[in-house]
Enzyme design. Structure first.
Site, PDB file in Angstrom:
ATOM      1  N   GLY A 239      22.231  -7.769 -11.008  1.00  0.00           N
ATOM      2  CA  GLY A 239      21.145  -6.831 -11.259  1.00  0.00           C
ATOM      3  C   GLY A 239      19.888  -6.995 -10.455  1.00  0.00           C
ATOM      4  O   GLY A 239      19.006  -6.121 -10.489  1.00  0.00           O
ATOM      5  N   PRO A 275      25.759 -11.772  -8.711  1.00  0.00           N
ATOM      6  CA  PRO A 275      24.972 -10.946  -7.803  1.00  0.00           C
ATOM      7  C   PRO A 275      25.865 -10.079  -6.913  1.00  0.00           C
ATOM      8  O   PRO A 275      26.875 -10.549  -6.404  1.00  0.00           O
ATOM      9  CB  PRO A 275      24.219 -11.978  -6.958  1.00  0.00           C
ATOM     10  N   TYR A 317      22.675   8.897  -7.482  1.00  0.00           N
ATOM     11  CA  TYR A 317      21.509   8.276  -8.126  1.00  0.00           C
ATOM     12  C   TYR A 317      20.191   8.717  -7.503  1.00  0.00           C
ATOM     13  O   TYR A 317      19.184   8.025  -7.699  1.00  0.00           O
ATOM     14  CB  TYR A 317      21.565   6.737  -8.012  1.00  0.00           C
ATOM     15  N   CYS A 345      31.387  20.519   1.225  1.00  0.00           N
ATOM     16  CA  CYS A 345      31.100  21.784   0.540  1.00  0.00           C
ATOM     17  C   CYS A 345      30.612  21.537  -0.873  1.00  0.00           C
ATOM     18  O   CYS A 345      31.287  21.860  -1.862  1.00  0.00           O
ATOM     19  CB  CYS A 345      32.350  22.657   0.558  1.00  0.00           C
ATOM     20  N   GLU A 346      29.462  20.926  -0.981  1.00  0.00           N
ATOM     21  CA  GLU A 346      28.816  20.628  -2.267  1.00  0.00           C
ATOM     22  C   GLU A 346      27.313  20.632  -2.018  1.00  0.00           C
ATOM     23  O   GLU A 346      26.856  20.060  -1.023  1.00  0.00           O
ATOM     24  CB  GLU A 346      29.170  19.201  -2.742  1.00  0.00           C
ATOM     25  N   TYR A 374      27.655  -0.878  -2.509  1.00  0.00           N
ATOM     26  CA  TYR A 374      27.983   0.407  -3.126  1.00  0.00           C
ATOM     27  C   TYR A 374      27.978   1.548  -2.097  1.00  0.00           C
ATOM     28  O   TYR A 374      27.631   2.678  -2.407  1.00  0.00           O
ATOM     29  CB  TYR A 374      27.028   0.704  -4.309  1.00  0.00           C
TER      30      TYR A 374
HETATM   31  N1  LLP Z   1      27.939  -7.728 -13.249  1.00  0.00           N
HETATM   32  C1  LLP Z   1      28.256  -6.617 -13.949  1.00  0.00           C
HETATM   33  C2  LLP Z   1      28.886  -6.761 -15.255  1.00  0.00           C
HETATM   34  C3  LLP Z   1      27.969  -5.342 -13.397  1.00  0.00           C
HETATM   35  O1  LLP Z   1      28.276  -4.254 -14.089  1.00  0.00           O
HETATM   36  C4  LLP Z   1      27.360  -5.250 -12.128  1.00  0.00           C
HETATM   37  C5  LLP Z   1      27.072  -3.942 -11.531  1.00  0.00           C
HETATM   38  C6  LLP Z   1      27.073  -6.439 -11.439  1.00  0.00           C
HETATM   39  C7  LLP Z   1      27.362  -7.666 -12.035  1.00  0.00           C
HETATM   40  C8  LLP Z   1      26.433  -6.437 -10.076  1.00  0.00           C
HETATM   41  O2  LLP Z   1      25.165  -5.901 -10.139  1.00  0.00           O
HETATM   42  P1  LLP Z   1      24.183  -5.951  -8.882  1.00  0.00           P
HETATM   43  O3  LLP Z   1      23.830  -7.399  -8.657  1.00  0.00           O
HETATM   44  O4  LLP Z   1      24.893  -5.376  -7.730  1.00  0.00           O
HETATM   45  O5  LLP Z   1      23.025  -5.140  -9.323  1.00  0.00           O
HETATM   46  N2  LLP Z   1      26.689   1.935  -7.802  1.00  0.00           N
HETATM   47  C9  LLP Z   1      25.351   1.646  -8.279  1.00  0.00           C
HETATM   48  C10 LLP Z   1      25.257   0.293  -8.918  1.00  0.00           C
HETATM   49  C11 LLP Z   1      26.256   0.090 -10.023  1.00  0.00           C
HETATM   50  C12 LLP Z   1      26.190  -1.301 -10.609  1.00  0.00           C
HETATM   51  C13 LLP Z   1      27.351  -1.535 -11.512  1.00  0.00           C
HETATM   52  N3  LLP Z   1      27.418  -2.843 -12.062  1.00  0.00           N
HETATM   53  C14 LLP Z   1      24.392   1.797  -7.113  1.00  0.00           C
HETATM   54  O6  LLP Z   1      24.833   2.093  -6.004  1.00  0.00           O
HETATM   55  O7  LLP Z   1      23.188   1.649  -7.283  1.00  0.00           O
END
Ligand code: LLP
Length: 424
Positions: A239, A275, A317, A345-346, A374
């Protein structure tokens, strides 16, 4: 921090001119810096030095095998959410003992796979999953090490589509049910309770909601221990946010690690981190070529050869990605406002509205910055476009780490039933 910069007036990734990549691979394509990936893994490891900690890179952010191999060599484990991600991590050389399995919808075959490899931990998200896991493990003569992912009911900034830790989100065990489910877990034959897991969302720049969630988890850990559970691990999820544009100043890994050390002081737990974005985000760009400039009465569209199928984040997003010309513009070059769009086409196939860019022309190449997380993983073949290729840079060399499929490869899984092909 990343390794993309202008050198001799063209944008480079480490020592490689992005024009050379575009010439060789075509656009759209993703380009990753292995030095940035390694650097980010090392920054996190250094920040947590002295704490008992497992860095389980969140494979969903970027699961290319070359990226996973890069991170495996840095000693990272993996956070996976499917059997496919688990197999990717294992294939890249990440040992099962460093893999945690998250996700709300694990299936029995996926549990079976994880148990037979002997993964570090299951992060369980419902009573139904817990009971099924116990049954699957018992049938194999094994015990599944588990943490329950609890939902601490803490709101974390960021876009609502990536917030996960509020009451009403589908993620985690509702706070009010957690202790009862731990009590049930202790009675199940195939389950060994080892920890507590939490993840409140993504692209969180502010440590305040994280601290609030972790403090609640520490309180819960005390109550669980008092009830006889042996809690030796706390998984704090992922996160941590990254800067997407000038002026963004998310909390750095060092502050995050310091906060965790403070909140968990004296608890004697292994801290598991998941992470994703903070490792991968700024380590990649997507390259595109301008096809057309299309003037409209109130705006000018810049139509690119890359679309929302290649980079979904703006459509999903409203995400901002800086867009840089691969050929550096003079510092005093005039800029103009463009709506930067793709060929899909969107109406949501729109990367930016009224974005100020130095004047560009058809044939010019653009780089979408901070697209390493992502990006390619969320891409699709919508509109029968080939999946976008991926390139990994290492110093002054680059390698294609996922090539563009041919048309035949794109349709090879499809079959026209013979009743449609019979002539008479
Ligand atoms: N752990 C869990 C249980 C998660 O659901 C996620 C992300 C992470 C770790 C990794 O989180 P990060 O460190 O990358 O923030 N597609 C979206 C983000 C979706 C995140 C989903 N879960 C975007 O492009 O912003």
């Amino acid at each position: 921090m990343h390794h993309f910069s202008y050198q001799n007036s063209s944008l480079h990734c480490e020592g490689v001119d992005l024009n050379a990549v575009a010439d060789a691979v075509g656009t759209p394509c993703y380009v990753y810096s292995s030095a940035t990936f390694r650097h980010h893994a090392q920054v996190i490891a250094r920040a947590f030095e002295g704490q008992d900690c497992l860095i389980a890179y969140s494979v969903k952010a970027n699961g290319n095998l070359a990226i996973l191999s890069t991170l495996a060599r840095e000693g990272c484990g993996a956070d996976v959410v499917s059997g496919g991600e688990m197999q990717r991590a294992l294939k890249a050389g990440i040992p099962a003992s460093r893999i945690v399995f998250s996700g709300v919808g694990k299936t029995a075959p996926e549990m079976d796979l994880a148990l037979s490899h002997g993964i570090h931990q299951f992060n369980v998200e419902s009573a139904g999953e817990l009971r099924l896991l116990s049954a699957v493990a018992s049938a194999l003569g094994k015990t599944a090490p588990i943490a329950l992912r609890v939902n601490p009911d803490v709101a974390a900034g960021g876009h609502p589509n990536i917030s996960t830790g509020k009451k009403g989100d589908k993620f985690g065990i509702p706070w009010s049910q957690a202790e009862a489910l731990y009590a049930e877990a202790a009675t199940l034959p195939g389950i060994a309770v080892v920890g507590v897991d939490v993840h409140i969302g993504s692209q969180i720049g502010d440590l305040v909601p994280m601290r609030a969630a972790f403090e609640k988890i520490v309180g819960l850990t005390g109550r669980l221990r008092a009830a006889g559970h042996s809690i030796s691990r706390i998984d704090v999820g992922g996160g941590l946010g990254i800067p997407y544009k000038a002026g963004d100043a998310p909390a750095p890994p060092s502050a995050y690690a310091g906060m965790i050390a403070e909140v968990m002081a004296g608890l004697g737990v292994q801290v598991i981190l998941e992470p994703g974005r903070v490792i991968a985000g700024n380590a990649g760009v997507m390259l595109a070529t301008v096809l057309y400039e299309k003037p409209a009465p109130d705006r000018t569209f810049l139509i690119l050869d890359a679309g929302m199928n290649d980079l979904m984040r703006p459509a999903l997003y409203d995400a901002h990605h800086d867009i840089l010309p691969v050929e550096e513009a003079a510092a005093d070059a005039p800029t103009a406002a463009y709506d930067v769009v793709g060929p899909i086409c969107e109406s949501t196939d729109k990367f930016a509205v009224a974005r100020q860019l130095p004047a560009v022309a058809p044939g010019d190449r653009l780089a979408f910055m901070s697209a390493g997380a992502y990006g390619a993983v969320l891409s699709s073949a919508y509109n029968a476009r080939p999946l976008v290729p991926e390139v990994l840079v290492h110093g002054d060399r680059f390698d294609i780490v996922r090539r563009r499929p041919t048309f035949d490869e794109m349709v090879e899984l499809e079959q026209v039933p013979d009743w449609l092909t019979r002539t008479a």
